[in-house]
Write a protein that holds these residues in place. Structure first.
Motif, PDB file in Angstrom:
ATOM      1  N   LEU A 338     -26.254 -35.758   5.134  1.00  0.00           N
ATOM      2  CA  LEU A 338     -27.551 -36.163   5.680  1.00  0.00           C
ATOM      3  C   LEU A 338     -28.467 -34.947   5.641  1.00  0.00           C
ATOM      4  CD1 LEU A 338     -29.524 -38.078   7.182  1.00  0.00           C
ATOM      5  CD2 LEU A 338     -28.526 -37.198   9.326  1.00  0.00           C
ATOM      6  N   ILE A 339     -29.623 -35.084   4.969  1.00  0.00           N
ATOM      7  CA  ILE A 339     -30.614 -34.013   4.924  1.00  0.00           C
ATOM      8  C   ILE A 339     -31.841 -34.439   5.714  1.00  0.00           C
ATOM      9  CG2 ILE A 339     -32.111 -32.611   3.455  1.00  0.00           C
ATOM     10  CD1 ILE A 339     -30.139 -32.951   1.190  1.00  0.00           C
ATOM     11  N   LEU A 340     -32.298 -33.581   6.596  1.00  0.00           N
ATOM     12  CA  LEU A 340     -33.553 -33.773   7.320  1.00  0.00           C
ATOM     13  C   LEU A 340     -34.494 -32.664   6.867  1.00  0.00           C
ATOM     14  CD1 LEU A 340     -31.063 -33.899   9.881  1.00  0.00           C
ATOM     15  CD2 LEU A 340     -32.806 -35.576  10.452  1.00  0.00           C
ATOM     16  N   HIS A 341     -35.607 -33.029   6.261  1.00  0.00           N
ATOM     17  CA  HIS A 341     -36.489 -32.025   5.668  1.00  0.00           C
ATOM     18  C   HIS A 341     -37.933 -32.516   5.745  1.00  0.00           C
ATOM     19  CE1 HIS A 341     -35.894 -28.503   2.657  1.00  0.00           C
ATOM     20  NE2 HIS A 341     -36.991 -28.327   3.361  1.00  0.00           N
ATOM     21  N   SER A 342     -38.827 -31.594   6.040  1.00  0.00           N
ATOM     22  CA  SER A 342     -40.253 -31.917   6.088  1.00  0.00           C
ATOM     23  C   SER A 342     -40.904 -31.540   4.761  1.00  0.00           C
ATOM     24  CB  SER A 342     -40.945 -31.172   7.233  1.00  0.00           C
ATOM     25  OG  SER A 342     -42.298 -31.550   7.339  1.00  0.00           O
ATOM     26  N   ASP A 343     -41.696 -32.438   4.225  1.00  0.00           N
ATOM     27  CA  ASP A 343     -42.331 -32.165   2.933  1.00  0.00           C
ATOM     28  C   ASP A 343     -43.404 -31.086   3.023  1.00  0.00           C
ATOM     29  OD1 ASP A 343     -40.803 -33.780   1.336  1.00  0.00           O
ATOM     30  OD2 ASP A 343     -42.170 -35.480   1.359  1.00  0.00           O
ATOM     31  N   ASP A 344     -43.798 -30.699   4.228  1.00  0.00           N
ATOM     32  CA  ASP A 344     -44.750 -29.588   4.378  1.00  0.00           C
ATOM     33  C   ASP A 344     -44.042 -28.390   5.002  1.00  0.00           C
ATOM     34  OD1 ASP A 344     -44.393 -30.370   7.009  1.00  0.00           O
ATOM     35  OD2 ASP A 344     -46.471 -29.967   7.578  1.00  0.00           O
ATOM     36  N   ASP A 345     -42.772 -28.211   4.661  1.00  0.00           N
ATOM     37  CA  ASP A 345     -41.921 -27.197   5.280  1.00  0.00           C
ATOM     38  C   ASP A 345     -42.606 -25.838   5.390  1.00  0.00           C
ATOM     39  OD1 ASP A 345     -39.872 -24.903   5.036  1.00  0.00           O
ATOM     40  OD2 ASP A 345     -38.585 -26.586   5.577  1.00  0.00           O
ATOM     41  N   GLY A 346     -43.243 -25.384   4.312  1.00  0.00           N
ATOM     42  CA  GLY A 346     -43.989 -24.130   4.357  1.00  0.00           C
ATOM     43  C   GLY A 346     -43.158 -22.883   4.163  1.00  0.00           C
ATOM     44  N   PHE A 347     -41.829 -23.027   4.110  1.00  0.00           N
ATOM     45  CA  PHE A 347     -40.970 -21.859   3.895  1.00  0.00           C
ATOM     46  C   PHE A 347     -39.858 -22.169   2.902  1.00  0.00           C
ATOM     47  CE2 PHE A 347     -37.710 -18.688   5.098  1.00  0.00           C
ATOM     48  CZ  PHE A 347     -38.489 -17.540   4.992  1.00  0.00           C
ATOM     49  N   VAL A 348     -39.162 -23.267   3.125  1.00  0.00           N
ATOM     50  CA  VAL A 348     -38.142 -23.764   2.184  1.00  0.00           C
ATOM     51  C   VAL A 348     -38.626 -25.112   1.676  1.00  0.00           C
ATOM     52  CG1 VAL A 348     -35.760 -24.555   1.907  1.00  0.00           C
ATOM     53  CG2 VAL A 348     -36.253 -22.538   3.320  1.00  0.00           C
ATOM     54  N   GLU A 355     -34.270 -33.469  -5.154  1.00  0.00           N
ATOM     55  CA  GLU A 355     -33.506 -33.456  -6.400  1.00  0.00           C
ATOM     56  C   GLU A 355     -32.024 -33.734  -6.152  1.00  0.00           C
ATOM     57  OE1 GLU A 355     -34.250 -29.778  -8.373  1.00  0.00           O
ATOM     58  OE2 GLU A 355     -36.398 -30.139  -8.556  1.00  0.00           O
ATOM     59  N   LEU A 356     -31.499 -33.220  -5.037  1.00  0.00           N
ATOM     60  CA  LEU A 356     -30.095 -33.474  -4.722  1.00  0.00           C
ATOM     61  C   LEU A 356     -29.870 -34.948  -4.414  1.00  0.00           C
ATOM     62  CD1 LEU A 356     -27.414 -31.964  -4.508  1.00  0.00           C
ATOM     63  CD2 LEU A 356     -27.835 -31.720  -2.043  1.00  0.00           C
ATOM     64  N   LEU A 357     -30.826 -35.577  -3.756  1.00  0.00           N
ATOM     65  CA  LEU A 357     -30.743 -37.015  -3.506  1.00  0.00           C
ATOM     66  C   LEU A 357     -30.707 -37.790  -4.818  1.00  0.00           C
ATOM     67  CD1 LEU A 357     -30.935 -39.589  -1.725  1.00  0.00           C
ATOM     68  CD2 LEU A 357     -33.429 -39.289  -1.782  1.00  0.00           C
ATOM     69  N   LEU A 358     -31.556 -37.413  -5.756  1.00  0.00           N
ATOM     70  CA  LEU A 358     -31.583 -38.090  -7.052  1.00  0.00           C
ATOM     71  C   LEU A 358     -30.284 -37.870  -7.823  1.00  0.00           C
ATOM     72  CD1 LEU A 358     -35.254 -37.293  -8.184  1.00  0.00           C
ATOM     73  CD2 LEU A 358     -34.355 -39.495  -7.389  1.00  0.00           C
ATOM     74  N   ASP A 362     -25.145 -41.490  -4.127  1.00  0.00           N
ATOM     75  CA  ASP A 362     -23.940 -42.065  -3.533  1.00  0.00           C
ATOM     76  C   ASP A 362     -23.469 -41.299  -2.308  1.00  0.00           C
ATOM     77  OD1 ASP A 362     -23.472 -39.957  -5.396  1.00  0.00           O
ATOM     78  OD2 ASP A 362     -21.318 -40.423  -5.377  1.00  0.00           O
ATOM     79  N   LEU A 363     -23.863 -40.030  -2.202  1.00  0.00           N
ATOM     80  CA  LEU A 363     -23.430 -39.186  -1.083  1.00  0.00           C
ATOM     81  C   LEU A 363     -24.572 -38.741  -0.173  1.00  0.00           C
ATOM     82  CD1 LEU A 363     -20.856 -36.744  -2.761  1.00  0.00           C
ATOM     83  CD2 LEU A 363     -20.357 -38.738  -1.336  1.00  0.00           C
ATOM     84  N   VAL A 364     -25.751 -38.574  -0.725  1.00  0.00           N
ATOM     85  CA  VAL A 364     -26.841 -37.922  -0.005  1.00  0.00           C
ATOM     86  C   VAL A 364     -27.816 -38.938   0.580  1.00  0.00           C
ATOM     87  CG1 VAL A 364     -28.784 -36.313  -0.207  1.00  0.00           C
ATOM     88  CG2 VAL A 364     -26.661 -35.877  -1.470  1.00  0.00           C
ATOM     89  N   GLU A 365     -28.148 -38.749   1.838  1.00  0.00           N
ATOM     90  CA  GLU A 365     -29.244 -39.467   2.491  1.00  0.00           C
ATOM     91  C   GLU A 365     -30.294 -38.433   2.888  1.00  0.00           C
ATOM     92  OE1 GLU A 365     -28.207 -42.245   5.584  1.00  0.00           O
ATOM     93  OE2 GLU A 365     -26.170 -42.457   4.783  1.00  0.00           O
ATOM     94  N   LEU A 366     -31.549 -38.748   2.661  1.00  0.00           N
ATOM     95  CA  LEU A 366     -32.644 -37.813   2.958  1.00  0.00           C
ATOM     96  C   LEU A 366     -33.627 -38.460   3.913  1.00  0.00           C
ATOM     97  CD1 LEU A 366     -34.268 -35.204   2.509  1.00  0.00           C
ATOM     98  CD2 LEU A 366     -35.217 -36.257   0.434  1.00  0.00           C
ATOM     99  N   ARG A 390     -27.740 -39.585  14.896  1.00  0.00           N
ATOM    100  CA  ARG A 390     -26.858 -40.514  15.609  1.00  0.00           C
ATOM    101  C   ARG A 390     -26.462 -41.687  14.709  1.00  0.00           C
ATOM    102  NH1 ARG A 390     -30.164 -41.475  19.309  1.00  0.00           N
ATOM    103  NH2 ARG A 390     -29.525 -39.816  20.739  1.00  0.00           N
ATOM    104  N   SER A 391     -27.434 -42.284  14.041  1.00  0.00           N
ATOM    105  CA  SER A 391     -27.133 -43.457  13.211  1.00  0.00           C
ATOM    106  C   SER A 391     -26.273 -43.067  12.008  1.00  0.00           C
ATOM    107  CB  SER A 391     -28.430 -44.133  12.760  1.00  0.00           C
ATOM    108  OG  SER A 391     -29.228 -43.247  11.997  1.00  0.00           O
ATOM    109  N   TRP A 392     -26.518 -41.870  11.429  1.00  0.00           N
ATOM    110  CA  TRP A 392     -25.702 -41.410  10.300  1.00  0.00           C
ATOM    111  C   TRP A 392     -24.258 -41.188  10.737  1.00  0.00           C
ATOM    112  CZ3 TRP A 392     -22.936 -36.882   9.346  1.00  0.00           C
ATOM    113  CH2 TRP A 392     -22.521 -36.686   8.023  1.00  0.00           C
TER     114      TRP A 392
END
Length: 407
Positions: A338-348, A355-358, A362-366, A390-392
Motif C-alpha cells: 500500500l502506497i500513500l503519496h501526495s502528488d504535490d509532495d514537493g520533495f519526493v 510507475e510501480l503501480l503500473l 497485482d501487488l500495489v495499491e496507491l 485500516r481497510s488495506w
C-alpha cells in the motif's frame, strides 16, 4: 583548392601567432576552471545527499499571542497546510504543536497553538515546520518498552508498543532521511486499534543508532540490514506476520529489505508513506528545485555511484542506484504494497509510485493525496489516511479475529 598549412600561416606575423597562442591558453584555463567548478559543486552536492544533517529552519516565528494562544509564521507551502503539525523551536520551548490555520495573507500564516505557551515564554524566530506531531512515545498514552535491537551496526534503540492482547501480527516502523523514529509515532494508534503490535526502530547514522564506519547514508542499500535485525527480533517476540511501514527513505529501506533479506518470508506486506522508489528520480527532481545545472546533477549522481569517488563523497562504497531502482526491479516483488503519496509532495515526487503501480497492479495499491505535501498526509487528513491503512490491513487478513470482528 586545398592550401598547405604552412602556406596558410606563412603570412602571419609573430605578433598574430603569439596572440593566438595566448587566446588558446586563456580558453584552456577557462575550460579547466569551469570543469573544476562543476566537479567541486558536484562533489558538494553528492556529499550533501549522503551526509546526515540536522534540522534546517524553514520558517520564521513572526508573532506570538500568549493570550489568544496563536502563533504567526512566515508563509510557505508547508506552514499554510490545513491540519495539525509540529514546530521545532529554540528558547523556552523545543517543540510545540500547531492546530488549524486561522488567517493567512501573501506572506504570513496565523495558526492555533495546541501546546500552551506561557506569558514568560520566549521563542527564537527561526523554526522548522514538522509533520511529526508526536515528539515522544509518552504522548500516545499507550504502554511501551524501549528495547535495543542487536543489528550489524550495533544496538539500535527502539520503542515496542504491545497490542492489548497477544498477537502474532506486528508492524515495524522505519523513519525517513534526516529524522528519527518519532516521525513514525503517528501510525502507532491505528495499528494498536487493529490489535497489532508496533515496533518503532532506529537505524545506522540516524543520530540514535550507532554510526557506521563511513558515517553516511547508503540510501537504503545497507540500512535494510538493521531492519532485518528488527525482523528477527519480532520473530523471537512471537511475530509470525510482519508489516513493514516505511516513511520517505524508510520506504526505500523497506523495499530493499523485501528484495534482499533471507527473512522476507516473515513479511506479510508493506505500507509506504511518501516513499522513495527510485533515487535517481528523486535526486534529479530535487536538483531541479534547487536550479542546479544538469551537468552538476549528472556528475553528482555519477560520483555517488563510482568507486573512484568514494574518498571524496565519503560514502565508503558506491551507491548502487540500479539496485535501488524498484520500478526496474518490480518483477522481483512478492508482497502486497500500500502506497500513500501526495502528488504535490514537493520533495519526493510521486512519479515512481505511479510507475510501480503500473508495473505491478497485482501487488500495489496507491492512495493518491493532493495538497498534503511530503510525509504530512496524516496531518492533512488523519481520517482518510487511517481509513486507507485500516481497510488495506483488513483486506490482507492481517489482523487477529478479535480486531476484525470489533472493527
Amino acid at each position: 583548392m586545398l592550401v598547405p598549412r604552412r602556406a596558410a600561416t606563412r603570412g602571419a606575423t609573430p605578433q598574430f601567432i603569439a596572440g593566438v597562442r595566448a587566446a588558446l591558453t586563456v580558453l584552456s584555463a577557462a575550460f579547466i576552471a569551469v570543469l573544476a567548478a562543476l566537479t567541486f559543486t558536484s562533489v558538494r552536492v553528492a556529499r550533501k545527499v549522503v551526509t546526515p544533517a540536522g534540522r534546517i529552519p524553514d520558517t520564521r516565528i513572526l508573532a506570538l499571542d500568549t493570550a489568544a494562544q496563536t502563533i504567526t509564521l512566515s508563509r510557505n507551502p508547508d506552514s499554510r497546510l490545513p491540519g495539525r503539525y509540529g514546530l521545532f523551536t529554540t528558547g523556552s520551548e523545543q517543540y510545540v504543536k500547531l492546530g488549524s490555520v486561522l488567517a493567512e495573507d501573501a506572506t504570513t500564516v496565523k495558526r492555533k497553538l495546541l501546546t500552551h505557551i506561557g506569558t514568560d515564554s520566549h521563542l527564537a524566530q527561526d523554526a522548522a515546520f514538522s509533520g511529526w506531531y508526536f515528539a515522544r512515545p509518552e504522548e500516545l498514552h499507550l504502554p511501551f518498552t524501549s528495547p535495543l535491537i542487536g543489528s550489524p551496526s550495533g544496538p539500535c534503540p527502539a520503542w515496542l508498543f504491545p497490542a492489548a492482547v497477544d498477537t502474532d501480527v506486528w508492524v515495524i516502523q522505519v523513519h525517513g532521511r534526516g529524522t528519527t523514529r518519532s516521525e513514525c509515532l503517528r501510525a502507532v494508534p491505528v495499528f494498536h486499534e487493529l490489535g497489532i503490535t508496533s515496533l518503532v526502530v532506529s537505524y545506522r547514522n540516524d543520530g540514535e543508532a550507532p554510526r557506521s564506519r563511513a558515517g553516511t547514508y547508503a540510501l537504503g542499500a545497507t540500512e535494510w540490514r538493521d531492519i532485518e535485525a528488527a525482523l528477527v527480533f519480532a520473530r523471537r517476540g512471537g511475530a509470525r506476520r510482519v508489516i513493514i511501514m516505511g516513511w520517505s527513505m524508510g520506504g526505500a529501506i523497506a523495499l530493499q529489505l523485501v528484495l534482499n533479506s533471507p527473512h522476507r518470508d516473515l513479511v506479510a506486506g508493506l505500507v509506504l508513506d511518501s516513499p522513495v522508489v527510485d533515487w535517481r528520480v528523486v535526486l534529479t527532481y530535487q536538483a531541479k528545485q534547487l536550479h542546479l545545472p544538469s551537468p552538476v546533477t549528472g556528475l553528482a549522481l555519477g560520483a555517488l555511484g563510482a568507486d573512484w569517488a568514494t574518498a571524496v563523497t565519503g560514502t565508503g562504497a558506491p551507491i548502487p542506484f540500479d539496485r535501488l531502482d524498484v520500478v526496474a526491479r518490480a518483477a522481483e516483488l512478492q508482497h502486497p504494497i500500500l502506497i500513500l503519496h501526495s502528488d504535490d509532495d514537493g520533495f519526493v515526487p510521486s512519479d515512481a509510485s505511479h510507475e510501480l503501480l503500473l508495473a505491478r497492479p497485482d501487488l500495489v495499491e496507491l492512495e493518491v493525496f493532493e495538497i498534503a505535501r511530503h510525509t504530512k498526509l496524516w496531518n492533512y487528513d488523519q481520517e482518510r489516511w487511517s481509513d486507507s491503512i485500516r481497510s488495506w490491513v483488513l483486506r490482507q487478513g492481517l489482523t487477529p479475529a478479535r480486531a476484525t470482528a470489533d472493527s
